[in-house]
Design a protein around this motif. Sequence first.
Motif, PDB file in Angstrom:
ATOM      1  N   ALA A  92       0.816  -1.294   0.168  1.00  0.00           N
ATOM      2  CA  ALA A  92       0.060  -0.034   0.000  1.00  0.00           C
ATOM      3  C   ALA A  92       0.818   1.280   0.014  1.00  0.00           C
ATOM      4  O   ALA A  92       0.416   2.234  -0.610  1.00  0.00           O
ATOM      5  CB  ALA A  92      -0.978   0.066   1.224  1.00  0.00           C
ATOM      6  N   PHE A  93       1.942   1.311   0.614  1.00  0.00           N
ATOM      7  CA  PHE A  93       3.003   2.319   0.812  1.00  0.00           C
ATOM      8  C   PHE A  93       4.309   1.805   0.394  1.00  0.00           C
ATOM      9  O   PHE A  93       4.723   0.558   0.372  1.00  0.00           O
ATOM     10  CB  PHE A  93       3.016   2.896   2.212  1.00  0.00           C
ATOM     11  N   SER A  94       5.223   2.766   0.014  1.00  0.00           N
ATOM     12  CA  SER A  94       6.734   2.135  -0.194  1.00  0.00           C
ATOM     13  C   SER A  94       7.392   1.626   1.027  1.00  0.00           C
ATOM     14  O   SER A  94       8.306   0.919   1.081  1.00  0.00           O
ATOM     15  CB  SER A  94       7.469   3.233  -0.746  1.00  0.00           C
ATOM     16  N   PHE A  95       6.676   1.821   2.245  1.00  0.00           N
ATOM     17  CA  PHE A  95       7.230   1.285   3.598  1.00  0.00           C
ATOM     18  C   PHE A  95       6.345   0.013   3.952  1.00  0.00           C
ATOM     19  O   PHE A  95       6.672  -0.473   5.086  1.00  0.00           O
ATOM     20  CB  PHE A  95       7.076   2.477   4.606  1.00  0.00           C
ATOM     21  N   GLY A  96       5.537  -0.405   3.159  1.00  0.00           N
ATOM     22  CA  GLY A  96       4.966  -1.485   3.602  1.00  0.00           C
ATOM     23  C   GLY A  96       3.269  -1.354   3.525  1.00  0.00           C
ATOM     24  O   GLY A  96       2.864  -0.446   2.771  1.00  0.00           O
ATOM     25  N   ASP A  97       2.448  -1.964   4.350  1.00  0.00           N
ATOM     26  CA  ASP A  97       0.976  -2.040   4.063  1.00  0.00           C
ATOM     27  C   ASP A  97       0.543  -1.256   5.419  1.00  0.00           C
ATOM     28  O   ASP A  97      -0.815  -1.353   5.210  1.00  0.00           O
ATOM     29  CB  ASP A  97       0.496  -3.653   4.177  1.00  0.00           C
ATOM     30  N   SER A  98       1.113  -0.660   6.034  1.00  0.00           N
ATOM     31  CA  SER A  98       0.820   0.122   7.259  1.00  0.00           C
ATOM     32  C   SER A  98       1.287   1.380   7.206  1.00  0.00           C
ATOM     33  O   SER A  98       2.520   1.450   6.631  1.00  0.00           O
ATOM     34  CB  SER A  98       0.699  -0.607   8.687  1.00  0.00           C
ATOM     35  N   LEU A  99       1.050   2.485   7.655  1.00  0.00           N
ATOM     36  CA  LEU A  99       1.794   3.679   7.946  1.00  0.00           C
ATOM     37  C   LEU A  99       1.283   4.395   9.165  1.00  0.00           C
ATOM     38  O   LEU A  99       0.071   4.535   9.475  1.00  0.00           O
ATOM     39  CB  LEU A  99       1.291   4.479   6.587  1.00  0.00           C
ATOM     40  N   SER A 100       2.226   5.076   9.938  1.00  0.00           N
ATOM     41  CA  SER A 100       2.169   5.682  11.112  1.00  0.00           C
ATOM     42  C   SER A 100       2.791   7.266  10.697  1.00  0.00           C
ATOM     43  O   SER A 100       3.333   7.291   9.863  1.00  0.00           O
ATOM     44  CB  SER A 100       2.599   5.199  12.314  1.00  0.00           C
ATOM     45  N   SER A 101       2.223   8.193  11.726  1.00  0.00           N
ATOM     46  CA  SER A 101       2.747   9.654  11.439  1.00  0.00           C
ATOM     47  C   SER A 101       4.095   9.700  11.663  1.00  0.00           C
ATOM     48  O   SER A 101       4.847  10.820  11.753  1.00  0.00           O
ATOM     49  CB  SER A 101       2.050  10.508  12.187  1.00  0.00           C
ATOM     50  N   ARG A 102       4.929   8.465  12.114  1.00  0.00           N
ATOM     51  CA  ARG A 102       6.263   8.647  12.553  1.00  0.00           C
ATOM     52  C   ARG A 102       7.085   8.391  11.034  1.00  0.00           C
ATOM     53  O   ARG A 102       8.332   8.767  10.974  1.00  0.00           O
ATOM     54  CB  ARG A 102       6.655   7.410  13.206  1.00  0.00           C
ATOM     55  N   GLN A 103       6.184   8.086   9.958  1.00  0.00           N
ATOM     56  CA  GLN A 103       6.802   7.797   8.803  1.00  0.00           C
ATOM     57  C   GLN A 103       6.511   8.924   7.670  1.00  0.00           C
ATOM     58  O   GLN A 103       7.125   9.002   6.714  1.00  0.00           O
ATOM     59  CB  GLN A 103       6.503   6.391   8.245  1.00  0.00           C
ATOM     60  N   ALA A 104       5.525   9.723   7.869  1.00  0.00           N
ATOM     61  CA  ALA A 104       5.312  10.672   7.024  1.00  0.00           C
ATOM     62  C   ALA A 104       4.290  11.653   7.679  1.00  0.00           C
ATOM     63  O   ALA A 104       4.058  11.457   8.718  1.00  0.00           O
ATOM     64  CB  ALA A 104       4.498   9.939   5.871  1.00  0.00           C
ATOM     65  N   ASN A 105       4.155  12.890   7.039  1.00  0.00           N
ATOM     66  CA  ASN A 105       3.654  13.897   7.511  1.00  0.00           C
ATOM     67  C   ASN A 105       2.036  13.996   7.039  1.00  0.00           C
ATOM     68  O   ASN A 105       1.655  14.370   6.081  1.00  0.00           O
ATOM     69  CB  ASN A 105       3.940  15.362   7.139  1.00  0.00           C
ATOM     70  N   PHE A 106       1.031  13.563   8.080  1.00  0.00           N
ATOM     71  CA  PHE A 106      -0.211  13.394   7.719  1.00  0.00           C
ATOM     72  C   PHE A 106      -0.979  13.661   9.039  1.00  0.00           C
ATOM     73  O   PHE A 106      -0.266  13.322  10.002  1.00  0.00           O
ATOM     74  CB  PHE A 106      -0.570  12.035   7.010  1.00  0.00           C
TER      75      PHE A 106
END
Length: 210
Positions: A92-106
């Motif tokens: 889903a993302f270049s970092f894997g299938d989950s994402l937290s705000s430690r990995q991107a600004n959202f």
Amino acid sequence: ETQHQVTLTEGFWLGKLEVTQAQWEKVMGTKPSSFKGANLPVEQVSWNDVTSFCAKLTERERSAGRLPEGYAYQLPTEAQWEYACRAGTRTAFSFGDSLSSRQANFDGNYPYAGAAKGTYLEKTVEVGSYAANAWGFQDMHGNVWEWCQDWYGDYPSGSVSDPMGPADGSERVFRGGSWGSGAQALRSALRFRLGPDYRLDFLGFRPSLR
């Protein structure tokens, strides 16, 4: 989204980072952004504005003898943008299938696929503040949405090479999500669109060279 096979037959360069306010001012002589800071991404720039930036940058670099004949700065096509964002991944993302705000600004109140809730900064941050993807690109998820070259239209149903989008339309594509988005909007595959004259505080760009 409709999955389909896309082949890119020609190489291209893409900015490692989103264009900053300092870079914009150097080329265009203006300060359009709502959030002020030399190293913050430029925003409040329309598709028409950013294509003018690319044209002026191309002219300047050619005049200075730094740009070979036949090369030009342009917005990436939607396919080129997604190729660089994915960096060889199918998640889903270049970092894997989950994402937290430690990995991107959202908006960290809305993480993805079980990731922990986190910070919501409610503004842009300096470009390059978060880790790069496997190919060295930063902020392709979050910070500001990024204009692409294409008019918005349905994807083709079969395999395509070097797609450029429809020949005409009323809205241009932008990608990547922003500081105000939930993580779902930051997925590599997600696409959105607006008229080419819209200027918003969550919408910027990065140029390609080809």
